[in-house]
Motif scaffolding. Structure first.
Motif, short mmCIF file in Angstrom:
data_model
loop_
_atom_site.label_atom_id
_atom_site.label_comp_id
_atom_site.label_asym_id
_atom_site.label_seq_id
_atom_site.Cartn_x
_atom_site.Cartn_y
_atom_site.Cartn_z
N LEU D 132 0.84 -1.20 0.00
CA LEU D 132 0.00 0.00 0.00
C LEU D 132 0.87 1.25 0.00
O LEU D 132 0.52 2.25 -0.63
CB LEU D 132 -0.93 0.00 1.21
CG LEU D 132 -2.04 -1.07 1.15
CD1 LEU D 132 -2.84 -1.08 2.43
CD2 LEU D 132 -2.95 -0.80 -0.04
N GLY D 133 2.01 1.15 0.70
CA GLY D 133 2.94 2.29 0.72
C GLY D 133 3.42 2.60 -0.69
O GLY D 133 3.45 3.77 -1.10
N LEU D 526 -6.03 2.74 1.26
CA LEU D 526 -5.31 3.60 0.33
C LEU D 526 -5.80 5.04 0.46
O LEU D 526 -4.99 5.98 0.49
CB LEU D 526 -5.57 3.09 -1.09
CG LEU D 526 -4.50 3.34 -2.13
CD1 LEU D 526 -3.18 2.77 -1.66
CD2 LEU D 526 -4.91 2.69 -3.43
N ALA D 527 -7.11 5.19 0.57
CA ALA D 527 -7.69 6.53 0.71
C ALA D 527 -7.14 7.21 1.97
O ALA D 527 -6.77 8.37 1.95
CB ALA D 527 -9.21 6.44 0.78
N ARG D 528 -7.08 6.41 3.06
CA ARG D 528 -6.55 6.99 4.31
C ARG D 528 -5.13 7.45 4.13
O ARG D 528 -4.76 8.55 4.53
CB ARG D 528 -6.61 5.93 5.42
CG ARG D 528 -7.90 5.94 6.21
CD ARG D 528 -7.73 5.23 7.54
NE ARG D 528 -7.16 3.90 7.41
CZ ARG D 528 -7.85 2.82 7.01
NH1 ARG D 528 -9.12 2.96 6.71
NH2 ARG D 528 -7.27 1.65 6.90
N ASP D 532 -5.74 13.96 2.68
CA ASP D 532 -6.28 15.08 1.92
C ASP D 532 -7.73 14.84 1.53
O ASP D 532 -8.52 14.33 2.29
CB ASP D 532 -5.38 15.27 0.69
CG ASP D 532 -5.48 16.69 0.14
OD1 ASP D 532 -6.13 17.50 0.82
OD2 ASP D 532 -4.92 16.94 -0.93
N LYS D 533 -8.07 15.20 0.29
CA LYS D 533 -9.45 15.14 -0.14
C LYS D 533 -9.97 13.70 -0.18
O LYS D 533 -11.12 13.44 0.14
CB LYS D 533 -9.56 15.75 -1.55
CG LYS D 533 -9.95 17.20 -1.54
CD LYS D 533 -10.30 17.65 -2.94
CE LYS D 533 -9.08 17.59 -3.83
NZ LYS D 533 -9.28 18.16 -5.18
N LEU D 538 -13.70 9.67 1.96
CA LEU D 538 -13.95 8.28 2.37
C LEU D 538 -13.45 8.05 3.79
O LEU D 538 -12.46 7.34 4.00
CB LEU D 538 -13.27 7.31 1.40
CG LEU D 538 -13.79 7.34 -0.03
CD1 LEU D 538 -12.85 6.58 -0.96
CD2 LEU D 538 -15.19 6.77 -0.11
N PRO D 539 -14.12 8.65 4.76
CA PRO D 539 -13.61 8.57 6.14
C PRO D 539 -14.08 7.28 6.82
O PRO D 539 -14.75 7.32 7.84
CB PRO D 539 -14.22 9.81 6.79
CG PRO D 539 -15.52 9.98 6.08
CD PRO D 539 -15.37 9.42 4.70
N PHE D 540 -13.75 6.17 6.25
CA PHE D 540 -14.23 4.91 6.82
C PHE D 540 -13.06 4.05 7.23
O PHE D 540 -12.09 3.92 6.48
CB PHE D 540 -15.10 4.16 5.81
CG PHE D 540 -16.26 4.97 5.32
CD1 PHE D 540 -17.37 5.17 6.12
CD2 PHE D 540 -16.23 5.56 4.06
CE1 PHE D 540 -18.44 5.93 5.67
CE2 PHE D 540 -17.29 6.32 3.61
CZ PHE D 540 -18.41 6.51 4.41
#
Lengths: 448, 411, 238, 797
Positions: D132-133, D526-528, D532-533, D538-540
């Protein structure tokens, strides 16, 4: 003692003891050769034990193949001996005397291979004893178990009884291993009482063994006929199989006789007349076989049951046409054309006919077992059966081992019954004269 | 071998039956109450959802259907017989058709199902609820109606139509005819005055008119796929509303209540909730007039109140008014029941059983086929009952068992 | 004593073979490797028989799901020399795996070819062993196996009914194949109960049995496909 | 002496007998020991407490509900969830076989990095954090460089909420490029777009149809939601309903669907459009069509003049002039009286519905043929009515705003997945810097797989989310192992061809057996880390939380019901139909719990005949003459004659018509059509032994692909049953085993889809992939592929 004199074989019959007393080098070579096949068969069997019947060419729906073919074939051959010898004995066919032993040995030995074939065929041979532990007497296979074991016992006794005097001869001759002959000789002294006892026992056994033998092959045929499968479920299968069995039995006997005659130089004992007579018998059986085959196929054809016809045509013109027509040629065309004419009913002629019959009869068993299974009533994928080396190896190994054991037998026991030949020479001739005379109208003037 | 022949046995049986009824009652009562309190949608005995299960499981659905669900070889029980049926009328219909059903079952070698009284109560509740549901309308008819009833003289549907009335598409998402009628009812006085001003006749909605209109208006709205439904109504609350809004001062339910207006249990009132509401609309001018005359304030309803009120009325309509014992007794003789169901008669004596429609229906199914057979053998015709007659008969039969006397078919 | 039977409506069967896979997972039937499958050694207690007939473009196919038909007069049980197969009082033709000697006489006697043989030791590659059902024993090599009508399910259903102190009801016990059928083309129940679904269907005009003429009296009953015969409401009749 | 003789003999016999028995006993014991020693066969099956869990099947877009039997921690059986409205307890073989996917020996264990080259990959296992990094670093780099739009996500067809999540992710990240692999519904969907102006998925009310005309639609071989179709099929033939629905299958090959149909109409390949128009001709000329519907709700039936007064050809004139029965019979090879009969039957047995055109999931049918077929639906008045063609209801709570990026989104790279490789290779309109394959394997399952292979090599950064190594992930830089259905949270939406809105959600059934994750979890992680936006959008914490939030939207809709029994469904539907809604829940929390327990939520009632919703063409009607196509054609014409504003367009291009079939050539005398079968529907499932075993059952051809060939054709080309043959087209050749099949049309051969992977489980790599040799032309106006078979030759290998 009177008996002692009798016990000593006639010097002219010494020849019959030769194979037992002296062994040529070629015997060992041949034996090793046969044993090599046995070893192959053994390895094949070990492989089969380890991995399961998957190593064979059997599949769904052809669940039975070479092994069961062999089983039926071997059991069929076993009719050579006991049945033929018993019938000939009971008929007082005097030409029988030099051939009965050879025939009886075939029976006893070949039965083991018949049974062995079934064991080869089992998925779980280790559970064989379940047959005794929880028998289901409704199963034709269990009838087989019973009749074959009875047959084996009876024919062993039937082989053994006439062997006793010859064993005694060997014992007295000091043949090695002495303990064997002493033990098996049962203290035979050829007393009148013993002789009477023996003759009575042989006579009883001969009578007993005929129905047993017929039952055996009838029951073998019933293994197939008792199912509802197309071209198995037939009422003439019993006699058809018995005829086939005797047919193949006689053929094997002829082959064996020819070999013995050749190898042990027994031309004096196994004469063309023997081959001629057996050849005639074989001819009769070939005609009978044809009659049954014809009847069987004609009724199927006229019955026109679609599921039967599928099997019928697969044999006549389909996938199994080649084995079927080879069978027809070897079982009927060749033997009849050779044996019907006196000119070709020679030793060579009968042997050729017999070899051909044996090939043909094996194919007959094959074309009975496999085509039916490969054409099940419901249109599943049609089975394509072709054997693997395991099955071929075991089949060939069985044949080789049978021959090896037969050879071995000739090394321990005279293959032509010495005492019977003697008896024939000494007693039968006058007996026959009396007997033939008894057939004729009483002569008004008694002869001198 | 009738029960009377062996008194001790039947006494014991009766005792056992009584005890078990008592026990069952004690056990079931709280459960039933709890059920209705927890939003069981109808105030009738039995649980419609369980009744539905019985309808499908017992094989009724093999031939019959309800609103198109089920078999096709027998009538749709939600639609036939036409008109409103109370529990007793349901029983009468079932009783009258039973022999032909059994005959059909015999031909198809299906054995008639057995029911417990509870099953039957549930089944009745189910049929009654389903019969009260409106079916989606026919938009084509709705469109014609919209013109025939001159709605578009005031109202708009999107771009078409005109006048000062609100855009009907505003309500396109409302699926329930009751909510439409409620909205109309509340504005009825204003509409009435406009209509009189324009010389438009007061529109009367018959049959499935309102759903047809709704169906058409729904088609016109692109956003109609997000529907607004009514939540199941609460008859208890409806009863309160009936009292509080002063309906009872004119209307009667059965014998209780005012006499100035129609009896709301009347058999002639329509079958479904929506049609019932529409009937209310149809009489709105008349009601308004008589209210004004009696100086009663005209009630306004919220969506839920209207639904609750109608639910209450439907719960009441489930029951027939009490029957007449004397008429029942006469029927018992006239229809030939007494010929068998008498002491020493061929049928069981009925004097120790108290009947409700559902119990009678259950016994009809459980014993009927045998009874029918023996009647056929004796060449007795199967009696047929008019709706009112069943109530009388039940009343008569129940009157003979003093202790567990049932009143008017209600348990 | 119930007499278990199955009814398969050929009009509804879609030949999807869910029954085949459901049976295999339920009864720990191994997947044979490809080369074995090519030799016709696939083990499946129920298979769909295609039955294709005719010539292009006048062809018919009647896909027929075929489990062991559990004959009332089974040709297979007579021939077993060791009594490893038998019919129990409820009409289920069963196989005692532990007693079978693998002679395959029964497989040959069965006119439906519905008995399977373990040519090899069953293989469950990788973690497939994790998916094994503990209610059904894994058969060793060399024995014959067949449809048991998911007998273990009957035992469970009986235990459960007993625990709840009631009789076994219709639908309590259903084999895996019937349960999975996406088209609901298979029915299962007691043929001796005249009111059961199977008994009712088995009496119908569309009912027939496979190879009925052999007198095996199968308890798997088929309903004929029937034909569409116009839209007059009689279309579903045969 | 005699006595002695007797006694001795007796003793000897007895002794011998005893010895014999003992020997045989010993040897049998020995045999048994030998057997045990040679092959240890104990298979120990651990036991444990039994439990049942609910899940959903993800092996095809159908998304059936599952009930999973657990023994201890082991999942041992998959059955259908009786409460799930799509399958109601039934399940197709694929779903049942899903168990083998969980325990599959070839599953990926950990994320892997390609330490070698694209051509010669060397896989090195790494941790999820590292993987993921790496992705985060790459994506950050792209975004910071203003190249956010160059990220492309290629998803496999699926329903449910994951597509929504991916769109939201991309929108927040700044890329418009969310692409989905073709489903095989493309042609029908195009017809719906051109004739109804609808982009929502098409649906059919099959269960209520009384006459079904299927043009090559493999209804029973994995089309739509397979189990739902099978249930409808069973309903057509339910005797209790008192009538039977007729299924007519129009197809050159005798498929399983054709075999199960009431009538099979064998036609010349690629002439479906002509046949449909022939039926239309019969309907019109006999006056059997639904005149009311045509008058009220259609456009372009009669000849018409546009605003500029220009004359345009109407549908009626077209079929009357060009598709008369004898003409059609000559084109299709179907007798004229059959065409007439079909038309009459369809008209007399309404609701009648026509489906098609379609070939397989990877090869969409011809859009004009689909329009011709759909025109039949209009003539029969079977649009948005019970038993007809419907439009899928949208899932409540679908907030399209959150799926769109704020401001004006950048232009999308391409419209469909098929065009992606060309765009990558030509770098037009812009290049692709990063590609995320979400359980998609275009190299194997797209017709232009070899183009994809080249294109993937060009993309600097390719990530593949997959449970098994496949042909496409072989060209990736990172491979992320995904969880199977039973190991993670799962959700499905309304399956293809089913009208009702639906959301099935199920928690994991067993603990993950490998270090694997659900794509949703991976995406949210990945979103975390992108922050940023994207993180804000996607704050899950995980996919479960995402699903939980979506259920709030369902609750807010105040409609529908939690999955229940058949009876409950009927009850809810009856109630909703008459305007009542009686939910089993009163809070969103309750809804969530019930959804997890019962399997999901759905809308049991469909509102038919909402014309405003289903006709969104410029005329607001069904358009026989597609004005959308006219516009496209006009634009194209304008582009061709630069400046020539008054370019005249051919009216036929906007009306359904029979397209010209490719010329036959003597080098390639046979026509190849690819076939699809249920076990490997969508080309998926070859890695599962259970499915390999049952595939090709009509030929008993398991575990391998086969070439179906008619006996006469086989004879003509000297090919025997079971022989290995080469099938060669202009594109290349593949090897397969020839199988004689009466159901193959003479002159036409068939290869099944789903076989012949190059990478992955050895089980999946058996057989040949027909897509490698399939040729495709594309239509000049729509740009859509036209599939009418590939010319091939077949010769012995």
């Amino acid at each position: 003692m009177e008996t002692d004199k009798e016990r000593a074989p006639n010097t002219q019959d010494w020849k019959l003891l030769h194979p037992v007393l002296a062994t040529r080098r070629s015997f060992y070579y041949l034996g090793m050769c046969f044993l090599a096949f046995t070893v192959v068969a053994f390895f094949a069997w070990l492989r089969q034990l380890r991995f399961g019947l998957g190593v064979t060419g059997l599949n769904v729906p052809v669940y039975w193949g070479f092994y069961i073919t062999n089983f039926v074939f071997f059991i069929g051959i076993s009719h050579a001996g006991t049945l033929i010898s018993a019938i000939l004995r009971l008929c007082h066919a005097e030409w029988r005397r030099s051939i009965t032993r050879a025939a009886e040995v075939i029976t006893v030995l070949v039965l083991f291979f018949g049974v062995g074939s079934v064991i080869m065929d089992l998925g779980r041979p280790d559970r064989l004893l379940n047959v005794l532990r929880s028998p289901n007497f409704r199963s034709p296979l269990l009838w087989d178990v019973c009749s074959i074991s009875v047959y084996l016992t009876a024919s062993t006794i039937y082989l053994y009884l006439p062997l006793i005097p010859d064993i005694a001869i060997l014992r007295d001759h000091g043949a090695r291993p002495t303990f064997l002959y002493r033990w098996l000789g049962l203290g035979w002294r050829a007393t009148v009482k013993q002789k009477r006892f023996l003759n009575a026992a042989i006579a009883v056994m001969a009578v007993l063994v005929i129905p047993i033998a017929i039952s055996v092959h009838t029951v073998v045929s019933w293994v197939f006929a008792m199912t509802v499968q197309p071209m198995w479920h037939s009422s003439i299968f019993g006699p058809y199989f018995v005829v086939g069995a005797i047919f193949s039995g006689i053929a094997s006997l002829i082959v064996v006789m020819a070999l013995i005659r050749r190898i042990y130089f027994l031309q004096d004992y196994l004469k063309p007349i023997h081959f001629n007579n057996l050849g005639l018998l074989l001819l009769v059986m070939a005609l009978l076989w044809f009659y049954f085959t014809f009847a069987e196929y004609l009724t199927t054809f006229y019955g026109s049951d679609p599921s039967h016809l599928v099997v019928f045509y697969s044999k006549l013109s389909g996938r199994y046409a080649v084995p079927f027509w080879i069978m027809f040629v070897t079982c009927f065309v060749i033997p009849v054309s050779l044996l019907a004419r006196r000119k070709t009913r020679t030793i060579t002629g009968t042997v050729i006919a017999s070899v051909s019959v044996n090939i043909g009869m094996w194919l007959e068993r094959f074309t009975i077992v496999v085509p039916t299974l490969s054409q099940p009533r419901l249109p599943w994928a049609k089975g394509h059966y072709s054997p693997t080396w395991v099955e071929v190896g075991i089949t060939v190994g069985f044949g080789a081992t049978f021959m090896f054991l037969y050879m071995l037998f000739t090394k321990f026991f005279p293959i032509v019954s010495i005492w019977e030949v003697q008896e024939g020479r000494e007693q039968a001739v006058p007996e026959v004269v009396t007997r033939v005379r008894s057939y004729l109208p009483e002569e008004t003037v008694p002869s001198a | 071998m009738t029960a009377t022949a062996r008194p001790p046995a039947w006494r014991a049986t009766t005792l056992a039956a009584l005890v078990s009824v008592l026990v069952a009652w004690v056990l079931l009562c709280p459960a039933l109450q709890a059920q209705s309190a927890a939003g069981g949608s109808y105030f009738v005995p039995g649980e419609p959802k369980l009744g539905m299960r019985a309808f499908f499981d017992k094989g009724c659905a093999r031939c019959h259907s309800v609103l198109g669900e089920g078999g096709r070889s027998a009538p749709d029980l939600a639609r036939a017989p036409a008109g409103h049926l109370s529990s007793a009328e349901l029983l009468a219909a079932m009783w009258n058709h039973a022999p032909s059903m059994w005959e059909k079952m015999r031909i198809e070698s299906v054995s008639p199902p057995k029911f417990t009284e509870g099953d039957m109560a549930n089944l009745f509740a189910f049929l009654y609820s389903v019969r009260s549901l409106d079916e989606p309308g026919d938009p084509a008819r709705g469109r014609r109606l919209l013109e025939d009833k001159h709605c578009l003289q005031c109202h708009r549907t999107g771009a078409t139509g005109g006048g000062s009335g609100p855009d009907l598409l505003k309500w396109a998402s409302y699926r329930n005819p009751v909510s439409w009628v409620q909205a109309m009812w509340n504005h009825a006085p204003a509409m009435q005055s406009r209509m009189t001003a324009r010389g438009v006749q007061w529109p009367l909605f018959e049959g499935n008119d309102v759903p047809d209109l709704i169906a058409y208006i729904r088609l016109l709205s692109p956003n109609a796929s997000k529907p607004t439904y009514l939540r199941p109504a609460d008859p208890q609350a409806g009863r309160r509303i009936f009292r509080e809004k002063g309906c009872a001062s004119c209307h009667a339910i059965g014998s209780n209540g005012g006499s100035g207006a129609p009896d709301l249990r009347s058999r002639t009132l329509p079958r479904t909730l929506g049609q019932f509401a529409a009937a209310m609309w149809n009489h709105a001018p008349g009601m308004r007039a008589s209210m004004q005359a009696q100086n009663i304030p005209r009630p306004q309803f919220t969506n839920k109140e209207m639904a609750d009120l109608i639910a209450y009325l439907f719960a009441e309509r489930y029951f027939e008014p009490a029957g007449n014992v004397a008429r029942g007794a006469r029927l018992f003789d006239d229809k030939g029941c007494a010929a068998c169901h008498r002491p020493g008669g061929i049928g069981p004596e009925l004097s120790h059983v108290s009947f409700s429609p559902s119990r009678m229906a259950a016994s009809l199914w459980n014993h009927g086929p045998v009874m029918f057979q023996s009647m056929q053998q004796q060449q007795i015709t199967w009696p047929r009952f008019q709706p009112g007659e069943v109530v009388d008969l039940i009343e008569f039969l129940s009157s003979r068992t003093a202790p567990t006397r049932a009143k008017g078919g209600r348990r | 004593m119930p007499r278990w039977g199955m009814v398969i409506d050929l009009a509804k069967c879609t030949a999807c073979q869910a029954c085949v896979v459901a049976c295999q997972t339920e009864n720990n039937v191994p997947c044979v490797p490809p080369e074995q499958a090519a030799r016709g050694r696939i083990i499946s207690w129920i298979s769909v028989l295609p039955q294709l007939e005719g010539e292009y473009p006048r062809l018919t196919m009647r896909p027929t799901p075929l489990p062991c038909v559990h004959c009332d007069n089974p040709p297979c049980i007579r021939v077993c020399p060791v009594g490893a197969t038998g019919i129990n009082p409820e009409g289920v033709v069963r196989q005692i795996f532990a007693r079978c000697i693998g002679c395959r006489y029964c497989t040959n006697a069965c006119p439906y070819t519905r008995r399977m043989f373990n040519w090899y030791r069953p293989e469950f590659p990788g973690e497939f062993t994790e998916a094994l059902n503990p209610d059904v024993s894994v058969r060793p090599k060399g024995v014959v196996e067949k449809c048991t009508l998911c007998h273990h399910r009957l035992q469970k259903a009986r235990d459960q009914a007993r625990a709840q102190n009631r009789e076994l009801a219709e639908g309590d016990y259903i084999p895996a194949c019937v349960e999975i059928c996406p088209a609901g083309a298979m029915y299962f129940g007691d043929l001796d109960d005249p009111n059961s679904t199977v008994a009712t269907l088995a009496r119908g005009r569309r009912a027939f049995r496979l190879l009925e003429e052999l007198g095996t009296k199968p308890k798997v009953i088929y309903l004929a496909q029937g034909e569409w015969s116009g839209g007059d409401g009689q279309g579903a009749r045969t | 002496m005699t006595f002695e003789f007797d006694r001795r003999s007796f003793l000897k016999f007895a002794l011998g007998g005893a010895a014999g028995t003992a020997a045989s006993g010993v040897s049998l014991k020995g045999l048994s020991d030998l057997n045990a020693a040679l092959a240890n066969e104990q298979v120990r099956v651990p036991t444990g407490p039994e439990s049942w869990a609910t899940s959903v099947c993800t092996l095809c877009p159908g998304g059936c509900g599952l009930r999973v039997r657990l023994i201890g921690q082991r999942a041992v059986k998959i059955q259908g969830n009786p409460l799930h409205p799509v399958n109601r307890g039934g399940l197709c073989p694929k779903g049942v076989a899903g168990l083998q996917e969980l325990y599959h020996p070839d599953r990926l264990h950990k994320p892997m990095r390609n330490a070698g080259s694209r051509d010669n990959p060397r896989w090195k296992e790494i941790s999820w954090e590292e993987a993921l990094g790496t992705i985060t670093g790459r994506l950050r780099g792209l975004r910071d460089g203003g190249e956010a739009r160059s990220l492309v996500v290629l998803d496999r067809p699926r329903s449910g909420l994951l597509p929504r999540l991916q769109r939201q992710f991309l929108a927040a990240y700044g890329s418009p490029n969310y692409l989905v692999m073709p489903t095989g519904m493309d042609a029908v969907q195009a017809a719906l777009r051109f004739q109804q102006g609808i982009t929502e998925p098409v649906a059919y009310d099959l269960a209520n149809s009384r006459y079904v005309l299927s043009f090559g639609v493999n209804l029973l071989e994995g089309w739509g939601a397979p189990v739902a179709v099978m249930r409808a099929f069973a309903r057509w033939r339910d005797v209790a309903s008192g009538r039977r629905t007729k299924l007519v299958q129009v197809e050159p090959r005798f498929s399983i669907t054709a075999a199960r149909a009431d009538e099979w109409v064998a036609l010349r390949p690629g002439t479906d459009a002509a046949l449909a128009l022939g039926i239309a001709y019969a309907l019109i000329s006999e006056g059997l069509y639904d005149a009311d519907f045509v008058r009220e709700h259609t456009f372009g039936f009669e000849d018409w003049r546009d605003a500029e007064g220009e004359f345009h050809l109407g549908f009626k004139s077209l079929v009357n002039s060009e598709y008369r029965l004898n003409d059609v019979s000559a084109i299709t090879g179907v007798p004229a009286d059959t065409i007439l009969r079909l038309a009459r039957e369809a008209a007399q047995n309404r609701p009648a519905v026509a489906l098609g055109d379609r070939q397989t999931s990877s090869l969409p049918g011809n859009p004009y043929a689909a329009m011709a077929v759909h025109s039949l639906n209009a003539l029969l008045g079977s649009i948005d009515l019970p038993g007809g063609v419907l439009v899928q209801q949208a899932l409540p709570g679908s907030n399209s705003d959150s799926e769109r990026s704020p401001g004006s989104p950048p232009p999308a790279l391409v419209l469909s997945a098929g065009e992606l490789p060309q765009a990558i290779l030509s770098r037009r309109p812009y290049g692709v810097q990063a590609l995320l394959l979400n359980q998609a394997d275009p190299v194997f399952s797209m017709v232009n797989g070899d183009e994809f292979r080249r294109a993937l090599r060009e993309v600097p950064f390719v990530v593949s989310l997959t449970a098994f190594l496949d042909d496409s992930s072989q060209l990736a830089d990172l491979v992320l192992p995904t969880a199977t259905a039973l190991e993670s949270w799962q959700d499905t939406g309304p399956p293809p061809a089913v009208a009702n809105a639906l959301l099935a959600i199920s928690p994991p059934v067993v603990r993950a057996r490998k270090d694997v994750r659900h794509p949703g979890d991976a995406l949210l992680a990945l979103a975390r880390s992108l922050g940023d936006k994207v993180a804000a959008a996607l704050p899950f914490a995980n996919y479960e939380a995402y699903l939980r939030r979506q259920v709030d939207g369902v609750f807010a809709a105040q409609a529908g019901a939690v999955f229940g029994s058949n009876l409950e469904e009927t009850w809810d539907r009856l109630m909703e139909r008459s305007g009542w809604w009686a939910p089993s829940y009163s809070t969103s929390e309750q809804l969530w719990e019930q959804v997890k327990q019962q399997g999901g939520w759905w809308e049991p009632a469909y509102s038919y005949g909402e014309w405003a919703r289903v006709f969104r063409t410029s005329s607001g009607r069904f358009e026989f003459y597609s004005q959308a196509l006219a516009q496209a054609a006009r634009q194209q014409a304008r582009a061709a004659h630069t400046g020539g504003s008054a370019a005249r367009i051919d009216d036929r291009a906007c009306l359904p018509h029979q397209t010209v079939l490719p010329e036959t050539s003597s080098n390639f005398p046979l026509l190849l059509l690819v076939v699809e079968q249920l076990p490997l529907s969508g080309g998926q499932g070859a890695h599962l032994p259970y499915l390999q075993q049952i595939a090709g059952e009509h030929l008993f051809a398991s575990w391998d692909s086969w070439l179906e060939i008619h006996p006469e054709t086989a004879h003509q080309f000297g090919i025997e049953d079971g022989a290995m043959v080469w099938v060669e087209s202009r594109r290349g050749r593949v090897q397969a085993r020839a199988r004689i099949y009466e159901g193959a049309r003479p002159g036409v051969v068939h290869l099944p889809l789903g076989y012949g992977r190059a990478t992955g489980s050895p089980w999946a790599c058996r057989g040949a992939n027909p897509l490698q040799i399939v040729e495709q032309q594309s239509d000049p106006v729509t740009g859509m592929p036209l599939n009418s078979g590939t010319h091939v030759k077949v010769y012995r290998a």
